[in-house]
Design a protein around this motif. Structure first.
Motif, PDB file in Angstrom:
ATOM      1  N   ASN A  65       0.821  -1.202   0.000  1.00 10.04           N
ATOM      2  CA  ASN A  65       0.000   0.000   0.000  1.00 10.04           C
ATOM      3  C   ASN A  65       0.862   1.262   0.000  1.00 10.04           C
ATOM      4  OD1 ASN A  65       0.907   0.270   2.625  1.00 10.04           O
ATOM      5  ND2 ASN A  65      -1.049  -0.289   3.574  1.00 10.04           N
ATOM      6  N   GLU A  66       0.205   2.411   0.118  1.00 11.14           N
ATOM      7  CA  GLU A  66       0.901   3.697   0.061  1.00 11.14           C
ATOM      8  C   GLU A  66       1.894   3.875   1.212  1.00 11.14           C
ATOM      9  OE1 GLU A  66      -0.113   8.450  -0.544  1.00 11.14           O
ATOM     10  OE2 GLU A  66      -1.700   7.101   0.156  1.00 11.14           O
ATOM     11  N   ALA A  67       1.549   3.419   2.411  1.00 10.14           N
ATOM     12  CA  ALA A  67       2.454   3.566   3.556  1.00 10.14           C
ATOM     13  C   ALA A  67       3.772   2.828   3.310  1.00 10.14           C
ATOM     14  CB  ALA A  67       1.784   3.058   4.831  1.00 10.14           C
ATOM     15  N   THR A  68       3.699   1.625   2.770  1.00 13.86           N
ATOM     16  CA  THR A  68       4.915   0.876   2.452  1.00 13.86           C
ATOM     17  C   THR A  68       5.678   1.561   1.329  1.00 13.86           C
ATOM     18  OG1 THR A  68       4.064  -1.218   3.260  1.00 13.86           O
ATOM     19  CG2 THR A  68       5.778  -1.339   1.578  1.00 13.86           C
ATOM     20  N   SER A  69       4.963   2.067   0.342  1.00 15.11           N
ATOM     21  CA  SER A  69       5.605   2.796  -0.749  1.00 15.11           C
ATOM     22  C   SER A  69       6.386   3.997  -0.208  1.00 15.11           C
ATOM     23  CB  SER A  69       4.541   3.265  -1.751  1.00 15.11           C
ATOM     24  OG  SER A  69       5.115   4.098  -2.733  1.00 15.11           O
ATOM     25  N   ASP A  70       5.741   4.779   0.660  1.00 10.88           N
ATOM     26  CA  ASP A  70       6.408   5.959   1.241  1.00 10.88           C
ATOM     27  C   ASP A  70       7.643   5.566   2.050  1.00 10.88           C
ATOM     28  OD1 ASP A  70       4.490   7.582   0.089  1.00 10.88           O
ATOM     29  OD2 ASP A  70       3.313   7.821   1.940  1.00 10.88           O
ATOM     30  N   SER A  71       7.525   4.502   2.847  1.00 10.08           N
ATOM     31  CA  SER A  71       8.661   4.046   3.656  1.00 10.08           C
ATOM     32  C   SER A  71       9.829   3.611   2.782  1.00 10.08           C
ATOM     33  CB  SER A  71       8.249   2.881   4.560  1.00 10.08           C
ATOM     34  OG  SER A  71       7.327   3.310   5.523  1.00 10.08           O
ATOM     35  N   LEU A  72       9.542   2.860   1.745  1.00  7.89           N
ATOM     36  CA  LEU A  72      10.604   2.394   0.851  1.00  7.89           C
ATOM     37  C   LEU A  72      11.247   3.559   0.102  1.00  7.89           C
ATOM     38  CD1 LEU A  72       8.928  -0.850  -0.502  1.00  7.89           C
ATOM     39  CD2 LEU A  72      10.937  -0.722   0.990  1.00  7.89           C
ATOM     40  N   LEU A  73      10.443   4.478  -0.392  1.00  7.91           N
ATOM     41  CA  LEU A  73      10.982   5.635  -1.111  1.00  7.91           C
ATOM     42  C   LEU A  73      11.869   6.484  -0.195  1.00  7.91           C
ATOM     43  CD1 LEU A  73       7.880   6.634  -3.258  1.00  7.91           C
ATOM     44  CD2 LEU A  73      10.072   5.737  -4.100  1.00  7.91           C
ATOM     45  N   TYR A  75      13.861   5.411   1.913  1.00  5.87           N
ATOM     46  CA  TYR A  75      15.165   4.735   1.976  1.00  5.87           C
ATOM     47  C   TYR A  75      15.758   4.539   0.574  1.00  5.87           C
ATOM     48  CZ  TYR A  75      14.618   3.859   6.937  1.00  5.87           C
ATOM     49  OH  TYR A  75      14.486   4.027   8.297  1.00  5.87           O
ATOM     50  N   ASP A  76      15.292   5.321  -0.376  1.00  3.07           N
ATOM     51  CA  ASP A  76      15.783   5.310  -1.762  1.00  3.07           C
ATOM     52  C   ASP A  76      15.575   3.980  -2.477  1.00  3.07           C
ATOM     53  OD1 ASP A  76      16.615   7.998  -1.702  1.00  3.07           O
ATOM     54  OD2 ASP A  76      18.491   7.413  -0.710  1.00  3.07           O
ATOM     55  N   VAL A  77      14.567   3.225  -2.041  1.00  2.00           N
ATOM     56  CA  VAL A  77      14.195   1.996  -2.760  1.00  2.00           C
ATOM     57  C   VAL A  77      13.176   2.407  -3.816  1.00  2.00           C
ATOM     58  CG1 VAL A  77      13.139  -0.285  -2.606  1.00  2.00           C
ATOM     59  CG2 VAL A  77      14.616   0.535  -0.753  1.00  2.00           C
ATOM     60  N   THR A  78      13.504   2.171  -5.078  1.00  2.00           N
ATOM     61  CA  THR A  78      12.615   2.579  -6.173  1.00  2.00           C
ATOM     62  C   THR A  78      11.901   1.410  -6.840  1.00  2.00           C
ATOM     63  OG1 THR A  78      14.474   2.518  -7.717  1.00  2.00           O
ATOM     64  CG2 THR A  78      13.977   4.646  -6.674  1.00  2.00           C
ATOM     65  N   SER A  79      12.479   0.233  -6.725  1.00  2.00           N
ATOM     66  CA  SER A  79      11.838  -0.964  -7.272  1.00  2.00           C
ATOM     67  C   SER A  79      12.323  -2.173  -6.491  1.00  2.00           C
ATOM     68  CB  SER A  79      12.156  -1.146  -8.757  1.00  2.00           C
ATOM     69  OG  SER A  79      13.515  -1.451  -8.941  1.00  2.00           O
ATOM     70  N   PHE A  80      11.572  -3.251  -6.600  1.00  2.00           N
ATOM     71  CA  PHE A  80      12.009  -4.487  -5.955  1.00  2.00           C
ATOM     72  C   PHE A  80      11.521  -5.682  -6.739  1.00  2.00           C
ATOM     73  CE2 PHE A  80       8.163  -3.217  -3.574  1.00  2.00           C
ATOM     74  CZ  PHE A  80       7.349  -4.316  -3.799  1.00  2.00           C
ATOM     75  N   THR A  81      12.212  -6.782  -6.514  1.00  2.00           N
ATOM     76  CA  THR A  81      11.891  -8.044  -7.179  1.00  2.00           C
ATOM     77  C   THR A  81      11.514  -9.060  -6.121  1.00  2.00           C
ATOM     78  OG1 THR A  81      13.461  -7.527  -8.931  1.00  2.00           O
ATOM     79  CG2 THR A  81      12.785  -9.833  -8.737  1.00  2.00           C
ATOM     80  N   ILE A  82      10.484  -9.836  -6.410  1.00  2.09           N
ATOM     81  CA  ILE A  82      10.015 -10.872  -5.482  1.00  2.09           C
ATOM     82  C   ILE A  82      10.488 -12.233  -5.975  1.00  2.09           C
ATOM     83  CG2 ILE A  82       7.999 -11.985  -4.439  1.00  2.09           C
ATOM     84  CD1 ILE A  82       6.535  -9.318  -4.755  1.00  2.09           C
ATOM     85  N   PHE A  83      10.995 -13.008  -5.036  1.00  3.35           N
ATOM     86  CA  PHE A  83      11.427 -14.376  -5.302  1.00  3.35           C
ATOM     87  C   PHE A  83      10.598 -15.313  -4.430  1.00  3.35           C
ATOM     88  CE2 PHE A  83      14.936 -11.738  -6.465  1.00  3.35           C
ATOM     89  CZ  PHE A  83      15.572 -12.375  -7.512  1.00  3.35           C
ATOM     90  N   VAL A 128      12.073 -10.372  -0.824  1.00  2.00           N
ATOM     91  CA  VAL A 128      11.917  -9.166  -1.630  1.00  2.00           C
ATOM     92  C   VAL A 128      13.280  -8.481  -1.666  1.00  2.00           C
ATOM     93  CG1 VAL A 128      10.686  -6.978  -1.858  1.00  2.00           C
ATOM     94  CG2 VAL A 128       9.506  -8.975  -0.880  1.00  2.00           C
ATOM     95  N   ILE A 129      13.820  -8.312  -2.877  1.00  2.00           N
ATOM     96  CA  ILE A 129      15.159  -7.765  -3.074  1.00  2.00           C
ATOM     97  C   ILE A 129      15.042  -6.413  -3.786  1.00  2.00           C
ATOM     98  CG2 ILE A 129      17.436  -8.202  -4.084  1.00  2.00           C
ATOM     99  CD1 ILE A 129      16.562 -10.327  -2.011  1.00  2.00           C
ATOM    100  N   ASP A 130      15.677  -5.378  -3.222  1.00  2.00           N
ATOM    101  CA  ASP A 130      15.584  -4.054  -3.849  1.00  2.00           C
ATOM    102  C   ASP A 130      16.484  -3.960  -5.080  1.00  2.00           C
ATOM    103  OD1 ASP A 130      18.205  -3.501  -3.034  1.00  2.00           O
ATOM    104  OD2 ASP A 130      17.613  -2.041  -1.511  1.00  2.00           O
ATOM    105  N   GLN A 131      16.417  -2.800  -5.741  1.00  2.00           N
ATOM    106  CA  GLN A 131      17.155  -2.601  -6.996  1.00  2.00           C
ATOM    107  C   GLN A 131      18.668  -2.701  -6.826  1.00  2.00           C
ATOM    108  OE1 GLN A 131      15.506  -0.036  -5.465  1.00  2.00           O
ATOM    109  NE2 GLN A 131      17.120   1.493  -5.085  1.00  2.00           N
TER     110      GLN A 131
END
Length: 155
Positions: A65-73, A75-83, A128-131
């Motif tokens: 959701n938006e709260a997780t999006s804001d938290s990740l942004l 910390y300069d996380v712009t995308s992530f990949t799920i395994f 979940v691995i960030d960019q």
């Protein structure tokens, strides 16, 4: 005459016994075998006896959701990949969040299908691995035949 009637009765009894045996054989020995579980992908509605051949598939949908999006942004996380079970299943842009729980196959979410083989349930691990290659989340998902739970990623 009595002797002739007895011989005829024995013939009739023998014929009736053969017919009865044939009917019993058809009704008990020739039941169609196959997968009798309607939750399976290879269900056979004509099968009368389960032969253990049932196969199952399950799904899960990952979202945030938006709260997780804001938290990740933050910390300069712009995308992530799920395994899932160390296999890449998809990549999402962090700014592409959802406002509510998605359905399987919905855009801005990642839907994973899992072949369960002959098992109706299977637990798998996800990460979940960030960019930049850092693991930011991990957990477990329980796959259950013919279901699609929504797994909310919270950071």
């Amino acid at each position: 005459k009595v002797l002739k009637k007895t011989k005829n009765m024995k013939k009739i009894n023998s014929i009736l016994m053969v017919i009865l045996f044939a009917v019993l054989l058809v009704n008990t020995g020739c039941k169609k075998e196959g997968c009798t579980d309607p939750d399976s992908i290879n269900y056979d509605s004509e099968a009368k006896k389960d032969d253990g051949s049932c196969e199952y598939i399950a799904s899960a949908v990952f979202w945030f959701n938006e709260a997780t999006s804001d938290s990740l942004l933050a910390y300069d996380v712009t995308s992530f990949t799920i395994f899932v079970d160390d296999e890449e299943v998809g990549t999402l842009d962090v700014s592409d969040y959802l406002t509510g729980e998605p359905y399987c196959g919905q855009e801005s979410a990642i839907t994973v299908m899992k072949n369960l083989g002959s098992d109706k349930t299977r637990q798998s691990s996800y990460s979940v691995i960030d960019q930049d290659g850092y693991e930011i989340l991990s957990g477990r998902v329980n796959f259950v035949a013919n279901t699609c739970p929504a797994i909310q990623l919270v950071y």
